[in-house]
Design an enzyme around this catalytic site. Structure first.
Site, short mmCIF file in Angstrom:
data_model
loop_
_atom_site.label_atom_id
_atom_site.label_comp_id
_atom_site.label_asym_id
_atom_site.label_seq_id
_atom_site.Cartn_x
_atom_site.Cartn_y
_atom_site.Cartn_z
N ILE A 176 0.83 -1.23 0.00
CA ILE A 176 0.00 0.00 0.00
C ILE A 176 0.86 1.26 0.00
CG2 ILE A 176 -2.13 -0.94 0.99
CD1 ILE A 176 -1.16 0.23 3.73
N THR A 197 -8.63 1.04 15.64
CA THR A 197 -8.62 0.23 16.85
C THR A 197 -8.93 1.06 18.08
OG1 THR A 197 -7.10 -0.97 18.32
CG2 THR A 197 -6.08 0.59 16.81
N ASP A 198 -9.47 0.41 19.11
CA ASP A 198 -9.71 1.11 20.38
C ASP A 198 -8.40 1.53 21.05
OD1 ASP A 198 -8.85 -1.44 21.15
OD2 ASP A 198 -10.54 -1.84 22.49
N GLU A 199 -7.27 0.93 20.61
CA GLU A 199 -5.99 1.24 21.27
C GLU A 199 -5.57 2.69 21.06
OE1 GLU A 199 -2.83 -1.54 21.13
OE2 GLU A 199 -4.16 -3.27 21.10
N TYR A 223 2.60 0.91 17.90
CA TYR A 223 1.49 0.44 17.05
C TYR A 223 0.31 1.40 17.14
CZ TYR A 223 -2.91 -1.95 16.04
OH TYR A 223 -4.16 -2.25 15.57
N LYS A 269 -1.49 3.93 14.38
CA LYS A 269 -2.91 3.87 14.00
C LYS A 269 -3.59 5.22 14.26
CE LYS A 269 -5.00 0.79 12.68
NZ LYS A 269 -5.24 0.24 11.31
N PRO A 280 2.51 -18.26 27.82
CA PRO A 280 3.03 -17.05 28.48
C PRO A 280 1.94 -16.02 28.78
CG PRO A 280 3.52 -16.99 26.13
CD PRO A 280 2.80 -18.28 26.37
P1 NAD Z 1 -3.22 -9.00 10.41
O1 NAD Z 1 -1.84 -8.68 10.88
O2 NAD Z 1 -3.77 -10.36 10.64
O3 NAD Z 1 -3.31 -8.73 8.84
C1 NAD Z 1 -2.73 -7.62 8.23
C2 NAD Z 1 -2.71 -7.86 6.73
O4 NAD Z 1 -2.16 -6.69 6.10
C3 NAD Z 1 -1.83 -9.03 6.31
O5 NAD Z 1 -2.51 -9.83 5.36
C4 NAD Z 1 -0.61 -8.38 5.68
O6 NAD Z 1 -0.01 -9.15 4.66
C5 NAD Z 1 -1.22 -7.10 5.13
N1 NAD Z 1 -0.21 -6.03 4.97
C6 NAD Z 1 0.71 -5.64 5.88
N2 NAD Z 1 1.49 -4.67 5.35
C7 NAD Z 1 1.01 -4.42 4.10
C8 NAD Z 1 1.37 -3.50 3.06
N3 NAD Z 1 2.40 -2.66 3.22
N4 NAD Z 1 0.65 -3.50 1.94
C9 NAD Z 1 -0.39 -4.36 1.76
N5 NAD Z 1 -0.76 -5.27 2.70
C10 NAD Z 1 -0.07 -5.29 3.85
O7 NAD Z 1 -4.13 -7.87 11.03
P2 NAD Z 1 -5.62 -7.96 11.61
O8 NAD Z 1 -5.57 -8.41 13.01
O9 NAD Z 1 -6.47 -8.67 10.63
O10 NAD Z 1 -5.99 -6.41 11.63
C11 NAD Z 1 -6.50 -5.79 10.46
C12 NAD Z 1 -6.79 -4.34 10.75
O11 NAD Z 1 -7.72 -4.22 11.82
C13 NAD Z 1 -5.55 -3.54 11.17
O12 NAD Z 1 -5.62 -2.26 10.57
C14 NAD Z 1 -5.69 -3.43 12.68
O13 NAD Z 1 -5.09 -2.25 13.16
C15 NAD Z 1 -7.20 -3.38 12.85
N6 NAD Z 1 -7.73 -3.93 14.10
C16 NAD Z 1 -7.36 -5.17 14.56
C17 NAD Z 1 -7.95 -5.68 15.72
C18 NAD Z 1 -7.59 -7.06 16.23
O14 NAD Z 1 -8.03 -7.43 17.32
N7 NAD Z 1 -6.84 -7.88 15.51
C19 NAD Z 1 -8.87 -4.92 16.41
C20 NAD Z 1 -9.21 -3.65 15.93
C21 NAD Z 1 -8.64 -3.18 14.77
O1 DAU Z 2 -7.74 -3.71 21.00
C1 DAU Z 2 -7.56 -3.96 19.64
C2 DAU Z 2 -6.17 -4.51 19.39
O2 DAU Z 2 -6.18 -5.85 19.87
C3 DAU Z 2 -5.75 -4.45 17.93
O3 DAU Z 2 -5.66 -3.11 17.53
C4 DAU Z 2 -4.41 -5.14 17.72
O4 DAU Z 2 -4.09 -5.17 16.34
C5 DAU Z 2 -4.52 -6.55 18.24
O5 DAU Z 2 -3.27 -7.20 18.13
C6 DAU Z 2 -4.97 -6.56 19.71
O6 DAU Z 2 -3.95 -5.97 20.55
P1 DAU Z 2 -3.57 -6.59 21.99
O7 DAU Z 2 -2.21 -6.17 22.33
O8 DAU Z 2 -4.65 -6.31 22.99
O9 DAU Z 2 -3.66 -8.17 21.62
P2 DAU Z 2 -2.71 -9.40 22.02
O10 DAU Z 2 -3.39 -10.64 21.60
O11 DAU Z 2 -1.31 -9.18 21.60
O12 DAU Z 2 -2.73 -9.33 23.62
C7 DAU Z 2 -3.96 -9.43 24.33
C8 DAU Z 2 -3.63 -9.30 25.80
O13 DAU Z 2 -2.90 -10.46 26.21
C9 DAU Z 2 -2.73 -8.12 26.14
O14 DAU Z 2 -3.11 -7.58 27.39
C10 DAU Z 2 -1.33 -8.72 26.24
C11 DAU Z 2 -1.61 -10.13 26.73
N1 DAU Z 2 -0.68 -11.16 26.25
C12 DAU Z 2 -0.42 -11.23 24.92
C13 DAU Z 2 0.46 -12.17 24.41
C14 DAU Z 2 0.76 -12.24 22.94
C15 DAU Z 2 -0.11 -12.05 27.14
O15 DAU Z 2 -0.36 -12.00 28.36
N2 DAU Z 2 0.75 -12.99 26.64
C16 DAU Z 2 1.08 -13.07 25.33
O16 DAU Z 2 1.91 -13.95 24.96
#
Ligand code: NAD
Ligand code: DAU
Length: 340
Positions: free
Chosen positions: A63, A128-130, A155, A159, A210
Site C-alpha cells: 500500500i 482500533t480502540d488502542e 502500534y 494507527k 506465556p
Molecule cells: P493482520 O496482521 O492479521 O493482517 C494484516 C494484513 O495486512 C496481512 O494480510 C498483511 O499481509 C497485510 N499487509 C501488511 N502490510 C502491508 C502492506 N504494506 N501492503 C499491503 N498489505 C499489507 O491484522 P488484523 O488483526 O487482521 O488487523 C486488520 C486491521 O484491523 C488492522 O488495521 C488493525 O489495526 C485493525 N484492528 C485489529 C484488531 C484485532 O483485534 N486484531 C482490532 C481492531 C482493529
Molecule cells: O484492541 C484492539 C487490538 O487488539 C488491535 O488493535 C491489535 O491489532 C490486536 O493485536 C490486539 O492488541 P492486543 O495487544 O490487545 O492483543 P494481544 O493478543 O497481543 O494481547 C492481548 C492481551 O494479552 C494483552 O493484554 C497482552 C496479553 N498477552 C499477549 C500475548 C501475545 C499475554 O499476556 N501474553 C502473550 O503472549
C-alpha cells in the site's frame, strides 16, 4: 451494467480475510478486490473456497507503493475502499517500530491520495480502540467516540496518526470517510502470535502459555464475524466523516481468557507461565458501542459462544496453524519469549 468495485486492503490477514469472505458470499453483485502484500501475517490459503469465484480478485501490492496504487485506482475506479492492511501486533511494534510508520501511516496516506484522485463513494478506515490509550479498572468507564486519542505503543501511535490523516482528508478535501475503532477480535484465522490463538495452539501441544505480568489486564473481546457485520453496515449506512466504535461488552482479564481456553481443552492450568510484562502494557480497554447500535448493529456472539466456536475451528483446522508455527514464526517466538 458495471459491477460495484470494492477494494479491501489486507484481505489476506485475519480480519480482512474474514471480511473478504463475507463480502464475496453476501454480495455476488460486487467485485471484491483483495489487495495484500503478503507479509508474515498474510496468507492466501484461507481463500481456497472463494478463489475461483467470479466476483473475487487478488492483487499483490504494497500500500506504500504510490505508483502501483495510483495505477490500480485509475484502472479500476473503485467505489468503496475498506482499509485493513497494517502491521497489527503491539509486541512487534515495541521491538521494530519503523515498519509500523511506513505501512500504517505512509501506506494509509497513499491510499487516501489515490481515493481522492479517483473520487470514491466511501473510504472506510479500520482502526482500533488502542488509539484511545488505556482505561483504569473502574468498570463504569468506557471509550466513546469522543474520548481523546492517547496512544501508548508505537502500534497505536501509528494507527492514531493514520486516523488523523483520514479525518484530515475528510475535513480538507471532502473525502467521504468513516473510521471504525474496534476492540480485540478473535475467531477463525487469527494469527497465532496473538493471545487467544497462541493459547489454543500451545495448550493443544502441551506447551507453556506465556501470560504477561499478573494476567489482570483487561481486553474487550469481539468475534471477528460481528466485526465484519459492523464494517458492512458502516460501509453502506455510515454518515460521512463519522467515527464508530465497535465492541460487544465482553470484558475479560487475560487470565480469565487463558484459563477458559485451557479448561475447555481439558488441559492443566499448570501450563500457565507468568512472564515479564509488555512494556507500556495498557491496563484495560472497554468500548461503548451505542452509536453503532443506533445505526442498527446487533452482535451475534457472546464470549462463551464465540470462544467455543473458535476453539472448535482451531481443532478442525490444525493444518493451517501448524504450517504457520512451524515456519518463520519459530524464530519470532524464540526471540520474543524465553520459553520452549
Ligand atoms: P493482520 O496482521 O492479521 O493482517 C494484516 C494484513 O495486512 C496481512 O494480510 C498483511 O499481509 C497485510 N499487509 C501488511 N502490510 C502491508 C502492506 N504494506 N501492503 C499491503 N498489505 C499489507 O491484522 P488484523 O488483526 O487482521 O488487523 C486488520 C486491521 O484491523 C488492522 O488495521 C488493525 O489495526 C485493525 N484492528 C485489529 C484488531 C484485532 O483485534 N486484531 C482490532 C481492531 C482493529
Ligand atoms: O484492541 C484492539 C487490538 O487488539 C488491535 O488493535 C491489535 O491489532 C490486536 O493485536 C490486539 O492488541 P492486543 O495487544 O490487545 O492483543 P494481544 O493478543 O497481543 O494481547 C492481548 C492481551 O494479552 C494483552 O493484554 C497482552 C496479553 N498477552 C499477549 C500475548 C501475545 C499475554 O499476556 N501474553 C502473550 O503472549
Amino acid at each position: 451494467m458495471d459491477k460495484t468495485k470494492v477494494l479491501v486492503t489486507g484481505g489476506a490477514g485475519f480480519i480482512g480475510g474474514n471480511f473478504v469472505q463475507h463480502m464475496v458470499s453476501k454480495y455476488p453483485e460486487y467485485e471484491v478486490y483483495n489487495l495484500d502484500f503478503l507479509t508474515y501475517a498474510g496468507d492466501l490459503s484461507k481463500h481456497i473456497s472463494i478463489e475461483d469465484k467470479d466476483n473475487y480478485y487478488f492483487v499483490k501490492a504494497d500500500i506504500a507503493d504510490r505508483e502501483t496504487i495510483y495505477n490500480l485506482f485509475k484502472e479500476k475506479e473503485f467505489e468503496y475502499v475498506v482499509h485493513f492492511a497494517a502491521e497489527s501486533h503491539v509486541d512487534r511494534s515495541i521491538s521494530e517500530p519503523e515498519i509500523f510508520i511506513k505501512t500504517n501511516v505512509l501506506g494509509t496516506q497513499v491510499l487516501l491520495d489515490a481515493a481522492k484522485a479517483v473520487g470514491v463513494k466511501k473510504f472506510v478506515h479500520i482502526s482500533t480502540d488502542e488509539v484511545y490509550g488505556e482505561l483504569d479498572f473502574d468498570p463504569t468507564t468506557f471509550f466513546t467516540e469522543d474520548t481523546p486519542l492517547q496512544p501508548n505503543s508505537p502500534y497505536s501511535a501509528s494507527k492514531a496518526s493514520s486516523d488523523l490523516l483520514v479525518r484530515a482528508y475528510h475535513e480538507t478535501f471532502g473525502l467521504p470517510v468513516n473510521i471504525t475503532r474496534c476492540s480485540n477480535n478473535y475467531g477463525p484465522y487469527h494469527f497465532p502470535e496473538k493471545l487467544i490463538p497462541l493459547t489454543i495452539s500451545r495448550a493443544l501441544n502441551d506447551q507453556r502459555v506465556p501470560v504477561y505480568g499478573n494476567g489482570q489486564n483487561i481486553r474487550d473481546w469481539l468475534h471477528v464475524l460481528d466485526h465484519c457485520k459492523a464494517i458492512d453496515l458502516v460501509m453502506h449506512k455510515g454518515n460521512d466523516g463519522e467515527v464508530y466504535n465497535v465492541g460487544g461488552h465482553n470484558e475479560k482479564t487475560n487470565l480469565e481468557v487463558v484459563k477458559t481456553i485451557i479448561n475447555a481443552l481439558g488441559k492443566s492450568t499448570d501450563l500457565i507461565e507468568y512472564v515479564e510484562d509488555r512494556l507500556g502494557h495498557d491496563k484495560r480497554y472497554a468500548i461503548d458501542p451505542t452509536k453503532l447500535e443506533k445505526l442498527g448493529w446487533v452482535p451475534e456472539y457472546s464470549f462463551n459462544s464465540g470462544i467455543s466456536q473458535t476453539i472448535e475451528w482451531y481443532l478442525s483446522n490444525e493444518e493451517w496453524w501448524t504450517n504457520i508455527i512451524n515456519g518463520e514464526y519459530q524464530n519470532y517466538f524464540n526471540k520474543q519469549y524465553n520459553l520452549t
